[in-house]
Design a protein around this motif. Structure first.
Motif, short mmCIF file in Angstrom:
data_model
loop_
_atom_site.label_atom_id
_atom_site.label_comp_id
_atom_site.label_asym_id
_atom_site.label_seq_id
_atom_site.Cartn_x
_atom_site.Cartn_y
_atom_site.Cartn_z
N THR A 107 0.68 -1.09 0.07
CA THR A 107 -0.28 -0.11 0.08
C THR A 107 0.89 1.29 0.08
O THR A 107 0.74 1.95 -0.73
N ALA A 108 1.72 1.25 1.02
CA ALA A 108 2.52 2.60 0.85
C ALA A 108 3.47 2.95 -0.21
O ALA A 108 3.41 3.76 -0.84
N GLU A 109 4.02 1.88 -0.67
CA GLU A 109 4.95 1.95 -1.96
C GLU A 109 4.12 2.22 -3.14
O GLU A 109 4.44 3.13 -3.98
N VAL A 110 3.01 1.69 -3.54
CA VAL A 110 1.98 1.96 -4.57
C VAL A 110 1.53 3.31 -4.51
O VAL A 110 1.53 4.09 -5.36
N PHE A 111 1.17 3.88 -3.06
CA PHE A 111 0.67 5.26 -3.27
C PHE A 111 1.85 6.25 -3.26
O PHE A 111 1.78 7.38 -3.82
N ARG A 112 2.92 5.79 -2.74
CA ARG A 112 4.31 7.02 -3.08
C ARG A 112 4.38 6.85 -4.55
O ARG A 112 4.86 8.15 -5.03
N LEU A 113 4.68 5.94 -5.32
CA LEU A 113 4.76 6.01 -6.77
C LEU A 113 3.74 6.80 -7.54
O LEU A 113 4.25 7.67 -8.30
N ALA A 114 2.21 6.52 -7.15
CA ALA A 114 1.23 7.43 -7.99
C ALA A 114 1.13 8.64 -7.39
O ALA A 114 0.83 9.53 -8.42
N ALA A 115 1.31 8.88 -6.07
CA ALA A 115 1.20 10.16 -5.71
C ALA A 115 2.38 11.19 -5.80
O ALA A 115 2.14 12.36 -5.89
N GLY A 116 3.49 10.66 -6.32
CA GLY A 116 4.44 11.87 -6.72
C GLY A 116 5.52 11.18 -7.46
O GLY A 116 6.12 11.64 -8.32
N GLU A 117 5.96 10.05 -7.10
CA GLU A 117 7.48 9.43 -7.37
C GLU A 117 7.62 9.27 -9.02
O GLU A 117 8.53 9.60 -9.64
N ASN A 118 6.52 8.68 -9.40
CA ASN A 118 6.34 8.38 -11.02
C ASN A 118 6.47 9.67 -11.73
O ASN A 118 7.34 9.76 -12.81
N CYS A 119 5.89 10.82 -11.31
CA CYS A 119 5.89 11.94 -12.05
C CYS A 119 7.02 12.67 -11.66
O CYS A 119 7.56 13.18 -12.87
N ARG A 120 7.62 12.80 -10.84
CA ARG A 120 8.94 13.38 -10.40
C ARG A 120 10.09 12.69 -11.35
O ARG A 120 10.87 13.39 -11.96
N LYS A 121 10.25 11.43 -11.47
CA LYS A 121 10.96 10.68 -12.31
C LYS A 121 10.71 11.22 -14.07
O LYS A 121 11.70 11.52 -14.61
N LEU A 122 9.38 11.11 -14.23
CA LEU A 122 9.08 11.41 -15.51
C LEU A 122 9.43 13.01 -16.08
O LEU A 122 9.87 12.89 -17.19
N TYR A 123 9.31 13.81 -15.17
CA TYR A 123 9.76 15.18 -15.22
C TYR A 123 11.15 15.64 -14.91
O TYR A 123 11.58 16.77 -14.88
N ARG A 124 11.79 14.51 -14.47
CA ARG A 124 13.20 14.80 -13.76
C ARG A 124 13.33 16.04 -12.78
O ARG A 124 14.04 17.19 -12.80
N ILE A 125 12.14 15.95 -11.78
CA ILE A 125 11.86 17.05 -10.77
C ILE A 125 12.86 16.66 -9.74
O ILE A 125 12.95 15.37 -9.23
N GLU A 126 13.70 17.71 -9.19
CA GLU A 126 14.65 17.58 -8.01
C GLU A 126 13.62 17.14 -6.95
O GLU A 126 12.74 17.78 -6.41
N GLU A 127 14.33 15.96 -6.12
CA GLU A 127 13.73 15.53 -4.88
C GLU A 127 13.64 16.40 -3.80
O GLU A 127 14.82 16.79 -3.43
N LYS A 128 12.55 16.45 -3.24
CA LYS A 128 12.32 17.24 -1.82
C LYS A 128 13.18 16.73 -0.93
O LYS A 128 13.07 15.61 -0.47
N ARG A 129 13.94 17.74 -0.15
CA ARG A 129 14.81 17.08 1.02
C ARG A 129 14.05 17.79 2.41
O ARG A 129 13.64 18.96 2.32
#
Length: 246
Positions: free
Chosen positions: A224-246
């Protein structure tokens, strides 16, 4: 990170809900870190108006909304990319009245996206034969270095076909706007790395979409946690090469 992959902005006050100020309020209320934004209109002038309206907000990532029927569509798109700093292409076959695999209208635009490895957001709902997921797949195979975001995941009746195309093609992604809870759950089961949360703001709100995505993750067969993490932002972050928030 929480990133919404499908957001409209209106700059001429015809839809005050879609103003930049209201969007920023909505993002803050829903703890959203960034959004992929494009105009509410396919008029070329709306692109520059959008870029001007979001100056000073680097977490709003603009895409160019282009009508392929315009004779100057390619030069317009290049201007958006090269001068305005826009990061991809939004097209709407229903609104602009064209068929998604009409290469006479789309080849130059898609070739440009292919060359620069840009994402293409395509409105795709099941009530319009011009933009069936299988037609999008035809184009995705022809332009393998571009990525294709099936907006609305084929809506209700073509969701299964949209998921099939994402499974078969590395460069096809699915966004969640309008898609049913059950379709989203199936996508999370079968292509969790291809799902992009997209509220279709201002027609739907971020909080509403995030609840749908969270619930679908809970009912999926994957973690659950991983699937939500991917859909909620991680997949999009990688697609647009957005710098990860720290």
């Amino acid at each position: 990170m929480i990133i919404d992959a499908h957001t409209h902005i209106c700059t001429n006050n015809t839809n005050p809900i879609a103003s930049v100020d209201h969007l920023l309020e909505e993002m803050h209320a829903a703890n959203t870190d960034a959004a992929i934004v494009f105009p509410l209109s396919d008029a070329f002038s709306a692109n520059k108006e959008l870029v001007d309206a979001i100056k000073g907000h680097p977490n709003l990532i603009p895409l160019a909304f282009i009508n392929p029927n315009e004779k100057e569509a390619l030069s317009q798109f290049k201007q958006c990319i090269e001068e305005y700093g826009m990061r991809g292409l939004k097209i709407h076959p229903t609104l602009s009245n064209f068929h998604i695999d009409d290469r006479s209208k789309l080849h130059e635009l898609f070739s440009c996206c292919d060359e620069h490895r840009l994402n293409i957001v395509i409105h795709c709902t099941s009530d319009d034969h011009r933009v069936h997921p299988y037609h999008i797949e035809t184009m995705a195979k022809c332009y393998p270095h571009a990525t294709f975001q099936i907006a609305h995941m084929g809506a209700i009746w073509c969701a299964d076909q949209a998921i099939e195309t994402a499974k078969r093609n590395d460069n096809i992604y699915l966004d969640t706007g309008i898609a049913s809870f059950n379709a989203l759950r199936r996508a999370m089961n079968e292509v969790p790395d291809k799902v992009l949360m997209g509220a279709d703001f201002p027609f739907y709100l971020y909080e509403m979409e995030q609840i749908k995505v969270k619930k679908a993750a809970e009912y999926s067969q994957n973690d659950t946690a991983e699937v939500f993490r991917l859909a909620a932002g991680e997949n999009c972050r990688k697609l647009y090469r957005i710098e990860e928030k720290r």
